[in-house]
Enzyme design. Structure first.
Site, mmCIF file in Angstrom:
data_model
loop_
_atom_site.group_PDB
_atom_site.id
_atom_site.type_symbol
_atom_site.label_atom_id
_atom_site.label_comp_id
_atom_site.label_asym_id
_atom_site.label_seq_id
_atom_site.Cartn_x
_atom_site.Cartn_y
_atom_site.Cartn_z
ATOM 1 N N LYS A 14 1.025 -1.141 -0.034
ATOM 2 C CA LYS A 14 0.066 0.101 0.114
ATOM 3 C C LYS A 14 0.829 1.259 0.089
ATOM 4 O O LYS A 14 2.082 1.170 0.472
ATOM 5 C CB LYS A 14 -1.087 0.104 1.044
ATOM 6 C CG LYS A 14 -0.236 -0.057 2.661
ATOM 7 C CD LYS A 14 0.226 1.377 3.275
ATOM 8 C CE LYS A 14 0.865 1.326 4.489
ATOM 9 N NZ LYS A 14 1.616 2.433 4.855
ATOM 10 N N SER A 110 0.416 -6.744 5.182
ATOM 11 C CA SER A 110 -0.155 -7.373 4.024
ATOM 12 C C SER A 110 -0.082 -8.798 4.436
ATOM 13 O O SER A 110 -1.045 -9.498 3.972
ATOM 14 C CB SER A 110 0.177 -6.817 2.880
ATOM 15 O OG SER A 110 -0.569 -7.427 1.717
ATOM 16 N N ASP A 144 -1.882 -1.536 10.944
ATOM 17 C CA ASP A 144 -2.375 -1.423 9.500
ATOM 18 C C ASP A 144 -2.972 -2.929 8.754
ATOM 19 O O ASP A 144 -3.347 -2.777 7.748
ATOM 20 C CB ASP A 144 -0.949 -1.483 8.578
ATOM 21 C CG ASP A 144 -0.391 -0.029 8.552
ATOM 22 O OD1 ASP A 144 -0.987 1.081 9.315
ATOM 23 O OD2 ASP A 144 0.799 0.284 7.976
#
Ligand code: C5P
Length: 291
Positions: A14, A110, A144
């Site tokens: 990201k 992620s 995140d």
């Protein structure tokens, strides 16, 4: 003969479009206001069920990560197994890193989100992507991580785990500069030195205006980490200026750095700009739609 089942997962990076550190919280975290946007630079993860109950991770490019307690893939699988509340088979996790570590691109987060999703599938767990339980689990792994369960683009508030999907398609091509400088996120937050409170701006409005006229982004989207991180690593500030000189419509650092990105109208312009950065790893990328 039946072959072993396995799952192949793509874990995207990201970038942050605007990142405002609003205030320090009593729990030591900071409230932020940011737009997360997934891009097409991926780590690849293979999950294979094991006959025993071990959860093991191999990372061919970074063997030291394999046994690191900070390895979020192993932590994600263990957390999910705890949540299963029953015996589930172990997992072999093979992590092929392409997203640089400590670069503000969310790679580790992620990877963790991909393992949560993949292991839930292998273990037959019915956690709905949008349910509070899923987000709660993900946010225990990192601020995140919940974003990567959502993908696409989202406004992130609180410590980054409160998300509102943003349905805007960004017509830009990205040039990422990956200078190989590792910035520690806790240090970066501390270095912002937020004692009082900073107002939050309307990032979605800024982005909407920026799609119509990208030159407006320069005055409206700010990453609060840039000042302290550029002070510690002057090369990064220079690279940002050079992105503008190479024709970027907008340039910024992502997250707490050290990745810089520039937005360009088309791929050819982004590739041409890349040729101005001979000794810096660069990647041309695009924004990804929601999963
Ligand atoms: O959530 P995560 O584990 O990624 O955060 C790492 C560190 O970054 C935290 O321990 C904290 O020091 C800092 N942080 C923060 N405010 C946030 C997110 C992270 O202060 N919103």
């Amino acid at each position: 003969m039946e072959s072993d089942p396995f799952l192949l997962l793509d874990a995207p990076a990201k970038i942050n479009l605007g990142l405002e550190v609003l205030r320090r919280r009593p729990d030591g975290y900071h409230d932020i206001n940011t737009l997360f946007a997934a891009i097409d630079l991926f780590d690849r993860i293979t999950l294979r069920p094991r006959k025993d109950s071990a959860i093991l991770c191999t990372v061919p490019s970074h063997p030291r990560l394999e046994t690191d307690p900070a390895n979020l893939c192993v932590r994600a699988a263990n957390l999910l197994r705890e949540r299963a509340g029953r015996d589930v088979e172990g997992l072999d996790i093979r992590l092929e890193k392409h997203i640089p570590i400590g670069a503000g691109l969310g790679g580790g987060s992620s990877d963790a989100a991909a393992v949560l999703r993949g292991a839930a599938r292998l273990w037959g767990m019915d956690l709905q992507a949008k349910s509070g339980e899923w987000t709660e689990l993900a946010s225990r792994l990192g601020s995140d991580v919940p974003f990567f369960l959502l993908g696409g683009m989202a406004l992130g508030t609180s410590r980054g785990e409160v998300l509102a999907p943003v349905d805007l398609s960004l017509p830009f091509h990205l040039l990422l500069l990956l200078p190989g400088i590792h910035v520690a996120t806790p240090w970066a937050y501390k270095s912002v030195g937020r004692t009082g409170e900073r107002p939050a701006s309307d990032l979605i409005a800024s982005l909407r205006n920026g799609i119509a006229d990208p030159s407006m982004l320069r005055g409206s989207l700010v990453n609060d980490f840039e000042a302290p991180v550029f002070a510690a690593h002057p090369l990064l500030g220079e690279l940002k200026e050079r992105l503008y000189r190479a024709g970027a419509l907008y340039a910024s650092m992502s997250g707490s750095g050290s990745t810089l990105f520039g937005l360009f109208h088309d791929r050819k312009e982004a590739l041409h700009a890349a040729s101005a950065f001979k000794n810096i790893r660069s990647v041309v990328a695009r924004f990804l739609p929601a999963v």
